[in-house]
Design a protein around this motif. Structure first.
Motif, PDB file in Angstrom:
ATOM      1  N   LEU A 186       0.937  -0.883   0.146  1.00 34.74           N
ATOM      2  CA  LEU A 186      -0.117   0.396  -0.498  1.00 34.74           C
ATOM      3  C   LEU A 186       0.554   1.340  -0.355  1.00 34.74           C
ATOM      4  O   LEU A 186       0.464   2.495  -0.511  1.00 34.74           O
ATOM      5  N   TYR A 187       1.535   1.049   0.708  1.00 33.74           N
ATOM      6  CA  TYR A 187       2.892   2.467   0.348  1.00 33.74           C
ATOM      7  C   TYR A 187       2.980   2.424  -0.713  1.00 33.74           C
ATOM      8  O   TYR A 187       3.381   3.716  -0.780  1.00 33.74           O
ATOM      9  N   HIS A 193       0.850   6.590  -6.858  1.00 35.57           N
ATOM     10  CA  HIS A 193      -0.254   7.456  -6.933  1.00 35.57           C
ATOM     11  C   HIS A 193       0.225   9.506  -6.708  1.00 35.57           C
ATOM     12  O   HIS A 193      -0.606  10.048  -7.483  1.00 35.57           O
ATOM     13  N   ARG A 194       0.067   8.933  -5.416  1.00 40.45           N
ATOM     14  CA  ARG A 194       1.099  10.817  -5.038  1.00 40.45           C
ATOM     15  C   ARG A 194       2.099  11.373  -5.865  1.00 40.45           C
ATOM     16  O   ARG A 194       1.495  12.862  -6.784  1.00 40.45           O
ATOM     17  N   THR A 197      -0.203  12.217  -9.004  1.00 40.43           N
ATOM     18  CA  THR A 197      -0.863  13.574  -8.442  1.00 40.43           C
ATOM     19  C   THR A 197      -0.448  14.993  -8.565  1.00 40.43           C
ATOM     20  O   THR A 197      -0.577  15.436  -9.468  1.00 40.43           O
ATOM     21  N   GLU A 198       0.658  14.646  -7.957  1.00 42.08           N
ATOM     22  CA  GLU A 198       2.136  15.461  -8.754  1.00 42.08           C
ATOM     23  C   GLU A 198       1.919  16.075  -9.433  1.00 42.08           C
ATOM     24  O   GLU A 198       2.439  17.454  -9.787  1.00 42.08           O
ATOM     25  N   ASN A 199       2.321  15.331  -9.869  1.00 47.07           N
ATOM     26  CA  ASN A 199       2.544  15.773 -11.639  1.00 47.07           C
ATOM     27  C   ASN A 199       1.514  16.704 -12.575  1.00 47.07           C
ATOM     28  O   ASN A 199       1.492  17.345 -13.166  1.00 47.07           O
TER      29      ASN A 199
END
Length: 430
Positions: A186-187, A193-194, A197-199
């Motif tokens: 999960l990490y 995913h983070r 999202t940041e991109n």
């Protein structure tokens, strides 16, 4: 009562004589008036046959006394009944008082542990018994726990418990390992995913920054131009506002083009059922034309020299009268262009293309090639002095129906908007 007895005694004393001719002795009572001297002889002859007034009065007095005695007797009986009733009520009141006193004593003797004896000695003894009972039960429980913990389990039971504990420990370790693996997975997924999202956010921020920079290039909302550099059927601009029903109009704009042959279609307005409601077009070797309700008027305008030119066209329904202005000068007039035809509302205004259907189906051969700015529409005919002032850059009048503003113009297909100070660029061209 005392007077009555005195009278009777007097009668008894005066009638102590005997009556002749009778067997034995008889006493005759004679009424003597009060105050009569008893030593004087009293006439007793014919006593029965006649009565004196004194006797009559005495008889009446006796009758009254008898009635008075009866009335007093009745009063005494009534008073005795009243006394009995009062005694009965007093007895009931005393009984009620005793019962309430005993009820209060019962209430005072209650507590939340139950009905204890009212005697303090009995209460203390009862509490002592209760405490001793609780102490005995507590000692029994402690003894039972000590016996249970200190006892020896059979060997089979001990082995079974060991195996069971081992199995449980193994299952617990396996579950902990699985949870750690899921946590790590999960990490990793969260990190990826983070990152995505940041991109995406960075791309959006860059795009917003570019848009802000492009918008900040305009010193004022009307200081920009629309560039249509290619003759295609997909480069165009669109005015967000539509037109109301109009019985006259004035259309003004700045144009710059060097396309040949013909500059194409600077603008077109189409409504449902009539794609050529208002069109300004120059294509092929034909002169510039104004179409109103698909009716044509040729205009004596020429703007294909690659310089900025100010174009104004007026029209009214009265006889379909029109006027054409270039750079502040009126170059031509005419009439019978769709006379008595009001301009229909609710259509679409397209910059750079001629519409075959409302808002679409463009023809590349009729596309405008060049630059366009300050496109304004009024619902009236402007005065020549106002048109000249705008052409000479001495005044600026935004259209009351369609004003030229950045927020009111959209571009598509590669058409662009850029900053423009029209008067300075015109002087530079000169």
């Amino acid at each position: 009562m005392r007077a009555l007895f005195v009278a009777l005694l007097l009668l008894y004393a005066s009638g102590s004589g005997k009556v002749a001719g009778a067997k034995g002795n008889r006493f005759v009572c004679t009424a003597v008036p009060a105050g009569t001297d008893l030593s004087c002889p009293v006439e007793t002859t014919n006593r029965v046959q006649s009565t004196s007034p004194q006797e009559e009065e005495l008889r009446n007095t006796i009758i009254q006394l008898r009635e008075t005695i009866l009335q007093q007797k009745e009063t005494i009986v009534s008073q005795q009944g009243t006394i009995k009733e009062l005694n009965s009520k007093l007895a009931r009141c005393e009984a009620d008082a005793k019962s309430r006193g005993s009820a209060r004593r019962k209430d005072y003797s209650k507590n939340t542990m139950g009905d204890l004896p009212r005697d303090p000695t009995e209460t203390v003894e009862q509490l002592g018994k209760t405490m001793q009972s609780l102490k005995d039960r507590l000692e029994n429980l402690e003894q039972l726990r000590a016996n249970t913990s200190g006892g020896m389990f059979p060997n089979e039971l001990r082995d079974l418990l060991k195996h069971r504990l081992t199995d449980l420990e193994s299952q617990l370790l396996t579950r902990v390992t699985e949870l750690e693996e899921e946590k790590s997975q999960l990490y990793n997924e969260t990190t990826a995913h983070r990152q995505r999202t940041e991109n995406t956010l960075n791309s959006l921020l860059e795009r917003i920054t570019e848009l802000e920079k492009s918008n900040s290039a305009f010193k004022s909302p009307e200081d920009f131009k629309v560039s249509l550099p290619l003759r295609t059927n997909y480069l165009y601009g669109r005015i967000k506002k539509s037109l109301p029903e109009m019985y006259a109009f004035t259309v003004c704009m700045w144009l710059k083009s060097s396309a040949s042959p013909g500059i194409g279609t600077p603008f077109s307005y189409g409504v449902p059922g009539q794609a050529n409601e208002i069109v300004l077009i120059e294509w092929g070797n034909s002169p510039m034309e104004l179409l109103v309700n698909d009716k044509v008027a040729q205009l004596p305008l020429s703007v294909s020299d690659g310089r900025w030119h100010h174009i104004c066209i007026t029209w009214t329904t009265r006889d379909g009268f029109w006027e054409a202005y270039q750079d502040g000068e009126r170059l031509g007039t005419g009439e019978n262009l769709a006379p008595w035809h009001p301009i229909k509302p609710g259509g679409v205004i397209i910059l750079g293309q001629e519409q075959d259907i409302v808002g679409g189906r463009f023809d590349a051969t009729q596309a405008f090639v060049g630059e366009l700015s300050h496109f304004n529409i009024w619902d009236r005919v402007l005065r020549p002095i106002d048109i000249s002032a705008m052409a000479n850059c001495s005044a600026y009048m935004p259209g009351n129906v369609v004003p030229w503003a950045d927020a009111n113009v959209e571009v598509f297909g590669g058409a662009t908007k850029a900053a423009l100070e029209i008067c300075e660029d015109r002087l530079f061209d000169s």
